[in-house]
Design a protein around this motif. Structure first.
Motif, PDB file in Angstrom:
ATOM      1  N   GLU A 295      10.399 -66.022 -11.316  1.00 20.80           N
ATOM      2  CA  GLU A 295      10.930 -65.975 -13.038  1.00 20.80           C
ATOM      3  C   GLU A 295      10.188 -65.722 -14.325  1.00 20.80           C
ATOM      4  OE1 GLU A 295      13.983 -63.588 -13.486  1.00 20.80           O
ATOM      5  OE2 GLU A 295      13.629 -63.524 -11.284  1.00 20.80           O
TER       6      GLU A 295
ATOM      7  N   ASP B 286      10.154 -66.437 -17.331  1.00 15.65           N
ATOM      8  CA  ASP B 286      11.221 -67.520 -18.198  1.00 15.65           C
ATOM      9  C   ASP B 286      11.221 -68.622 -17.392  1.00 15.65           C
ATOM     10  OD1 ASP B 286      12.054 -66.194 -20.593  1.00 15.65           O
ATOM     11  OD2 ASP B 286      14.180 -67.281 -20.183  1.00 15.65           O
ATOM     12  N   ALA B 287      11.036 -69.459 -16.487  1.00 15.28           N
ATOM     13  CA  ALA B 287      10.982 -70.304 -16.214  1.00 15.28           C
ATOM     14  C   ALA B 287       9.030 -70.930 -15.496  1.00 15.28           C
ATOM     15  CB  ALA B 287      11.433 -70.127 -13.694  1.00 15.28           C
TER      16      ALA B 287
ATOM     17  N   LEU C 126       8.465 -71.960 -19.402  1.00 19.18           N
ATOM     18  CA  LEU C 126       9.284 -73.051 -19.098  1.00 19.18           C
ATOM     19  C   LEU C 126       8.695 -74.360 -18.251  1.00 19.18           C
ATOM     20  CD1 LEU C 126      11.744 -74.832 -20.526  1.00 19.18           C
ATOM     21  CD2 LEU C 126      13.450 -74.329 -17.955  1.00 19.18           C
TER      22      LEU C 126
END
Lengths: 202, 202
Positions: A65, A67-68, A71
């Motif tokens: 992912e 986004d992960a 992050l």
């Protein structure tokens, strides 16, 4: 540490631009989506849903992912923040990042997948749904045009991950003929500035 | 501070459970989705895409998207973390949270919206797409069953926001007859523990 990447796909591009903006060097391993290399048993051990990108740490731990992955690097290298610092900044960026993803990025992706038949060996394309998704994406550009009347960037006064998601979505939209309209002067101004950033070539 | 909420909808429930787990008291204002109250001009000024939930701060600032609202409270009240503390924990939770959302929560949502016609006054339901989405959701339960063989919770050893998203998705799945199978013993064990938590009643 390395990232399994597909140079032509819009989702892994988000991570490449994010890392370029943070000034983080990375080893990229190309995976051919058209050939289904991402669905191999080996890649499925790295990411159960067989999607790209995947970050693999030196100890073999894998994170899927986009986004992960972003992050992870934001937490590891908080300087030059792209996901906000205060609770309100973080939430505002997360809101726009999410809405741009759901209402633009994913709609364009669905339009492409369901109208082109590109992945028809691994999904059921439904042309009517693809068409409706494309219409939704085009309508959402009006929301962003309005947003940019009083805001330099998608989440407000600072460049953020939400701009990266919107930029990658709009660039990919060209393959299904979804484009910023001539009358959308604020989106045009914003897009031209995004495109001038060195990270746009990542 | 208050949250515009719809008691019967699965997405705002995620925020209610999250806040209950954090021990944060909140004023909830009910919005009737069936009547389209969320699409009113007033609600559109609070959230441009007219979705629920929306957090409104005392100064009138509004944050949409359940993830963004949860992130706001996680940043404001870091004790009892539900989104991780180390970079790797944050990324692992974000990965599972996202995959559960995309592959389960959203697929069940699409199945409901496209097969029930519940929102047909504001979208184009395509029954075939709804059916395909439901099949995708059911298949993804197998991924989660496998995940829980060696993990107590979705993201590993700690209860997190990813469990909340999965729990709300599975509960909502009942309306379209998507359920944990009798042979899915790990998912059943996990679900029963989730359901015993006081926050499940939030």
């Amino acid at each position: 540490m390395k990232i399994y990447d597909t140079k032509t796909a819009p989702t892994p591009r988000r991570v490449r631009i994010f890392l370029a903006e943070k000034g983080i060097e990375m080893e990229y391993v190309q995976v051919d989506l058209a050939k289904g290399e991402n669905m191999s048993p080996e890649m499925r051990t790295k990411n159960p849903i067989g999607k790209i990108p995947v970050l693999e740490l030196d100890d073999g731990t894998c994170i899927g992912e986009s986004d992960a992955i972003c992050l992870y690097f934001e937490a590891l290298h908080p300087q030059n923040p792209l996901m906000g610092t205060t609770p309100l900044e973080k939430a505002t960026i997360a809101m726009w990042q999410r809405q741009i993803e759901l209402c633009l990025f994913n709609q364009i992706g669905m339009c492409f997948q369901h109208t082109s038949g590109y992945f028809k060996d691994r999904m059921t394309p439904i042309a009517e749904f693809g068409k409706v998704s494309g219409i939704s994406a085009s309508k959402y550009l009006n929301v962003l045009e309005k947003r940019l009347v009083d805001n330099e960037f998608m989440a407000g006064t600072s460049f953020s991950i939400a701009d990266i998601t919107a930029f990658c979505a709009i660039d990919f939209g060209k393959v299904v003929d979804i484009r910023i309209g001539d009358s959308q002067v604020n989106l045009t101004r914003w897009y031209d500035k995004m495109n001038e950033r060195p990270s746009a070539r990542a």
